[in-house]
Design an enzyme around this catalytic site. Structure first.
Site, PDB file in Angstrom:
ATOM      1  N   GLY B  31      46.859  23.490  56.201  1.00  4.23           N
ATOM      2  CA  GLY B  31      48.049  22.704  55.877  1.00  4.23           C
ATOM      3  C   GLY B  31      49.271  23.143  56.653  1.00  4.23           C
ATOM      4  N   CYS B 177      31.364  44.903  31.083  1.00  2.11           N
ATOM      5  CA  CYS B 177      30.777  44.525  29.800  1.00  2.11           C
ATOM      6  C   CYS B 177      31.386  43.232  29.269  1.00  2.11           C
ATOM      7  CB  CYS B 177      30.888  45.663  28.794  1.00  2.11           C
ATOM      8  SG  CYS B 177      32.569  46.040  28.349  1.00  2.11           S
ATOM      9  N   CYS B 435      56.890  51.965  50.885  1.00  2.00           N
ATOM     10  CA  CYS B 435      55.811  51.037  51.233  1.00  2.00           C
ATOM     11  C   CYS B 435      54.649  51.796  51.857  1.00  2.00           C
ATOM     12  CB  CYS B 435      56.316  49.980  52.206  1.00  2.00           C
ATOM     13  SG  CYS B 435      54.992  48.910  52.791  1.00  2.00           S
TER      14      CYS B 435
END
Lengths: 457, 629
Positions: B31, B177, B435
């Site tokens: 797009g 689980c 960062c």
């Protein structure tokens, strides 16, 4: 699963139908901006256009167009085909004489006929979007001739109405049958938070006015201290504290709803018969039906069948969900009866969407200013020099080149056209689908300072 | 095309020459990619290299305007280039491939470009390209859209925030689980149907060696391993039924997964003390009707319809297995696989008393579908291509004095009535000093002769690194950041004797080297991230290995608290608009023991204690936070 799968998730089948049935009027010369706008609209599934094309074309522009034969090049973009009827600009008067257009988009057009310019609140004219882009600048202005009603405004977040403060019989019975004192800590931990809030409200009873703090205090001082001392770290308790406000009667939407009803009644008395938009007319009838319904139902709106996910055993959650679904179904049947007494032609789907979105209904009032006013008002020039310069370019008036405005003098810039073309088509979609809230009513892009502002004028 | 085109007026003749000499890399031909390609060729960029791994699908055509109905199943990159070939003035080079494929796109290939445009649709690739741009200091224009919303962010390495400076939504994980035994939400059943059942029946390698000694079971409990082995063997039997092509055995499959397996679960009484017990299907409900009926995909079907559809679609897929080399991948646009997953999930939901979902809704959840329209892509691509002129310093009219004067853009809310803002466009922030990608590590390339990957041991690498940078071999930890795997540290040395080839450290791998020694002030050497490249020497030796000459500074090793960069607030707000869950299990490198689930590598060392707890989590990566396709 089809071609429009990704956008059906934004506006659903009803919105898509409105788009594919729509008829778009475009007025203006062939520019990048016009091509971009039409391309975007064809892509979402619109297939019928009438283009009042003016031949004023700045030299060199043709070389910058992406589509060399727009009308031909659009056809493969919609499997139903695309019809773009080209008309001379001199026939533009048809626009105000009852054309069946869903919307009128004026792109970079200089010569606008007086009857369109001067019309202020007359009915029977579709919404007009005025636009122009030059250099790194662009604007759009939407002129509405009648109120624009939106049922599915699709807010990011909605406060659910659980009706804990005014439960109907089935809900009350369900809640009352849960006896906290008989449950162990495990069973208590799997009660949905709305059960805890209901119980807290009951515990506070018969205090007339309850506030958020009182509910939170009750959860701590009563539920935790007396009922479930081990429940402090339970997820459902957490949620009950976090969402304690849903236990309070939410009066704010009722006020704005009453305003909308009042507004719709004025509309009904005055000129709905003269409106051109069938959707708007239906909303007025639905709001009238709502006011009748509210009077006979103690002011409570229709219950929403969907409740948000919450920590709970799936059994209890499923049962509660069913309680809400039953009531929603019952309310919808009753509301539909009221609607059909007023107008039998309104579809069940429309009534159901209205019912679910009663709290999200919005109305944008007609634009008071005429297009001529917008194009010429000297006050507007003062408040927004960028808009004023853009309009001068659109009207092909003399503009003196200064250091501040020299980026206007560079003709069309493709990225700007792509951006503004995206904005125009975005607004067209919102207006045609009557979903999401359109820009009201002016947006200006200044790529020089990277500034985007919108305001009502 | 006219020599006096608008772009000349915008940037001037001199700058036009520079633009004509500019090589840009556009990643993604979806797009935003289609829109960007159009904008960039109309702006007359010199060279545009377009990468995409995908083929064209019908549901792309509502926005990817360069493609036609007849192009469906064709590769996006080459088709897009063909579509614009006739009228463009730029040199266009398409590539079909995954941008993270280090063989096709090694680091030095990225190095050829002046600017990179990201038009991607997944988080992993976005992070990867961000890292490449950081390695090479190439400006990156990151962008994405979701429905009416979108964002665009220029990233100038070392000068402005990188893609990873703000925390992105973390992968959503569910405990094994929950998925296998105790589902409580529709999503749990969908994950089970897609990642477990479908994957095992149709997409798993045949003859998995379940007795392999080195297999990591995520537990040391013998009984648990036995149970898992048994389950694997049973699945093997089901897979054999699928492979047999005998559709009269389909009721057996249903019986096994929706009756016997549930009965087995019911025997584990602990599970049901505080939960509603599941109710296995009634054996009488299982019919052998394999007719393929058309049902409304947006409606909820009765349980009988679900079972019937499950049978007919399984039969169809069995037939396809023969034709498709015994391997079918789940694809949201492949109706058969979608309906298999939907019906399996709904039958399981029915059993566990969980609300069912329509095929339409399950498509969105299982296929990671993000709403997408042409208009938003046009808006974001327009802004992104425009800002690229500033990034490349070609816009003399509106020059910026420093990179942090550049703006990013995101929609505050595409529809807005109360606050009069349509888009927000704050100037860029400086890199976040915490960062893990751009600030907390040193970075460089390690060149290794291509012939010695199969001889060179991890231990040798450790010694070479220690010698070069004065690391303490005892305190050194090495992490493969691509697969988030711990390779070696002070209490894990079982891979040290293995060769790089054996532990899958290959050209294109990125390893993070951390010397965990701290002085009395808590200072230590800054971690070093190395991109492994292969050097083509005929008979290379260990002495031919080349490491970057770096002076590694001392940094504070343990920060009191991870401070959040202030800009993270708005970034998160944008990114939270979607709660899309990617259901792809990342099961590469299964044979390697320790998998790290941490969000980022530099946290790895702090979390050693929790290693074992995490081992029994099933990883379901979230992806596609914002669609950029």
């Amino acid at each position: 699963m089809n071609r429009y799968d990704r956008q059906l998730r934004l506006w659903g089948g009803a919105g898509q139908d409105l788009l594919s049935e729509s008829h778009i009027c475009v007025i203006g010369p062939e520019t990048c901006l016009l091509q971009e706008t039409i391309k975007n609209l064809v892509l979402v599934g619109i297939s019928k256009f009438t283009w009042f094309k003016s031949n004023i074309m700045q030299t060199s522009q043709e070389n910058n167009l992406f589509y060399k034969n727009l009308i031909q090049d659009m056809i493969p973009l919609n499997p139903r085909g695309v019809s773009i009827t080209q008309r001379p600009i001199s026939d533009m008067h048809e626009v105000t004489q009852g054309g069946d257009f869903s919307i009128i988009i004026v792109i970079s057009e200089t010569n606008i006929k007086d009857d369109l310019l001067n019309t202020s609140l007359s009915s029977m004219v579709a919404p007009v979007i005025m636009s122009h882009a030059v250099g790194l600048y662009g604007y759009i202005f939407t002129k509405l001739f009648e109120p624009h009603w939106i049922i599915e405004s699709r807010p990011d977040y909605e406060v659910p109405s659980f009706r804990l403060e005014s439960p109907w019989e089935e809900l009350r019975n369900y809640m009352d049958n849960i006896k906290l004192e008989t449950l162990n800590e495990y069973s208590l931990a799997e009660l949905p938070y709305i059960v805890l809030l209901y119980k807290a409200l009951q515990h506070l009873h018969p205090i007339a006015s309850v506030d958020n703090k009182m509910i939170k205090d009750t959860l701590t001082n009563w539920y935790i201290s007396e009922i479930n001392p081990k429940g402090k770290n339970d997820m459902n308790y957490d949620e009950a504290v976090r969402y304690s406000y849903v236990a309070l009667p939410n009066e704010t939407y009722k006020v704005s709803l009453q305003e909308l009803i009042k507004h719709s009644q004025q509309n009904r008395d005055e000129k709905t018969n003269g409106w051109r938009d069938g959707y708007n007319k239906q909303v007025i009838i639905l709001l009238h039906a709502l006011s009748v319904y509210l009077k006979s139902n103690g002011g409570d709106i229709m219950v929403n069948p969907d409740i948000p996910d919450m920590e709970s055993s799936s059994k209890i959650f499923g049962e509660l969900q069913q309680v809400y679904k039953n009531k929603a179904k019952y309310d919808l049947v009753n509301f539909s009866k009221v609607v059909h007494q007023l107008d039998e032609s309104i579809s069940a789907d429309m009534i159901s969407r209205f019912s679910r979105n009663v709290k999200n209904i919005k109305c944008i009032k007609p634009t008071t200013r005429s297009i001529r006013d917008f194009l010429t008002d000297p006050k507007l020039n003062e408040t927004s020099p960028v808009l004023s310069t853009l309009l001068k370019f659109q009207k092909q008036e003399q503009v003196e080149k200064t250091t501040d405005n020299k980026l206007f003098f560079i003709g069309e810039s493709y990225p700007t056209a792509s951006f503004i073309g995206g904005l125009i088509s975005q607004e067209v979609i919102k207006l045609i689908t009557h979903q999401y809230i359109p820009v009201n009513n002016t947006l200006i892009y200044d790529g020089m300072h990277n500034d985007i502002v919108s305001f009502e004028c | 095309m006219s020599r006096d085109s608008n772009i000349t007026k915008i940037i001037g003749k001199d700058n036009l020459n520079k633009l004509r000499a500019t090589k840009c890399l556009l990643i993604g031909a979806g797009g935003i990619g289609s829109e960007l390609l159009k904008d960039l060729i109309l702006m007359e960029f010199g060279e545009i290299h377009l990468v995409d791994l995908d083929t064209i699908d019908l549901s792309n055509l509502n926005r990817q305007f360069l493609f036609r109905q007849r192009d469906i199943k064709q590769p996006k990159s080459t088709t897009a280039v063909k579509a614009v070939q006739g009228f463009n003035n730029s040199k266009l080079i398409p590539y079909e491939g995954n941008i993270m494929d280090t063989t096709q796109f090694p680091l030095h290939w990225f190095g050829e470009f002046d600017i990179i445009f990201n038009a991607l649709d997944n988080l992993a690739a976005r992070r990867y390209v961000n890292k490449m741009s950081q390695f090479l200091s190439i400006p990156l224009l990151e962008s994405g859209t979701s429905g009416f919303d979108g964002y665009m962010q220029p990233i100038i390495p070392n000068e402005t925030e990188c893609f990873d400076c703000t925390k992105k939504e973390t992968p959503k994980t569910f405990p094994v689980c929950t998925i296998r035994s105790t589902p409580s939400q529709p999503i749990h059943c969908i994950v089970w149907a897609k990642n477990f059942l479908f994957a095992q029946l149709f997409a798993a390698d045949i003859n998995v060696d379940s007795n392999s000694e080195n297999k990591d079971w995520g537990t040391t409990d013998e009984d648990e391993i036995k149970r898992i082995k048994q389950e694997t063997n049973e699945l093997q039997e089901l897979q054999n039924i699928i492979l047999s092509g005998d559709n009269s055995l389909i009721p057996k499959i249903i019986e096994k997964i929706f009756i016997h397996d549930i009965e087995k679960l019911l025997k584990i009484e602990n599970l049901w003390k505080t939960r509603t017990k599941p109710i296995p299907l009634n054996i009488n409900d299982i019919k052998t009707d394999l007719t393929d009926r058309d049902l409304d995909l947006s409606a909820l079907w009765s349980i009988q319809d679900q079972i019937q559809k499950f049978s007919s679609i399984t039969s169809k897929l069995m037939k396809r297995m023969e034709e498709e080399d015994n391997h079918i991948e789940f694809d949201k646009d492949d109706k058969d696989t979608l309906e298999f997953v939907s019906t399996a999930a709904n039958i399981r939901s029915h059993i566990f008393n969980i609300p069912q979902k329509s095929v339409f809704d399950i498509k969105q959840i299982a296929g990671n579908i993000i709403p997408a329209i042409a208009t938003t892509n046009a808006i974001i691509a327009g802004l992104s291509s425009l800002v690229s002129l500033r990034v490349l310093s070609l816009l003399d009219y509106a020059k910026i004095s420093k990179p942090t004067d550049l703006n990013m853009t995101f929609t505050t809310k595409a529809s807005n009535i109360s606050q009069n803002r349509y888009l927000s466009n704050p100037t860029l922030a400086k890199p976040n000093c915490n960062c893990p990608v751009c600030s907390k590590v040193m970075r460089g390339v390690m060149n290794i002769p291509s012939n010695i990957f199969k001889e060179l041991k991890l231990k040798d690498v450790i010694n070479i690194l220690a010698a070069k940078y004065n690391f303490d071999t005892e305190e050194l930890s090495i992490l493969d950041t691509t697969g988030q795997r711990l390779l070696s540290d002070f209490d894990f040395d079982s891979l040290d004797e293995k060769t790089l080839e054996e532990i899958k450290v290959v050209p294109g791998s990125v390893i993070l080297v951390t010397d965990e020694t701290e002085d009395e002030n808590g200072m230590g050497l800054k971690p070093l991230e190395l991109y492994i490249e292969a050097k083509d020497i005929n008979i290379g030796k260990i002495s031919d290995i080349a490491l970057p000459d770096l002076k590694i500074p001392l940094v504070q090793m343990t920060t009191p608290e991870e401070q959040n960069n202030e800009s993270s607030t708005f970034e998160t707000a944008v990114l939270q608009t979607n709660e899309v869950i990617n259901l792809d299990i990342d099961d590469d490198n299964e044979d390697l023991k320790k998998r790290k689930l941490q969000e980022e590598s530099s946290n790895a060392t702090q979390n050693k204690r929790s290693k074992h707890e995490e081992d029994d989590m099933e990883i379901i990566e979230e992806d596609d936070i914002i669609e950029l396709d």
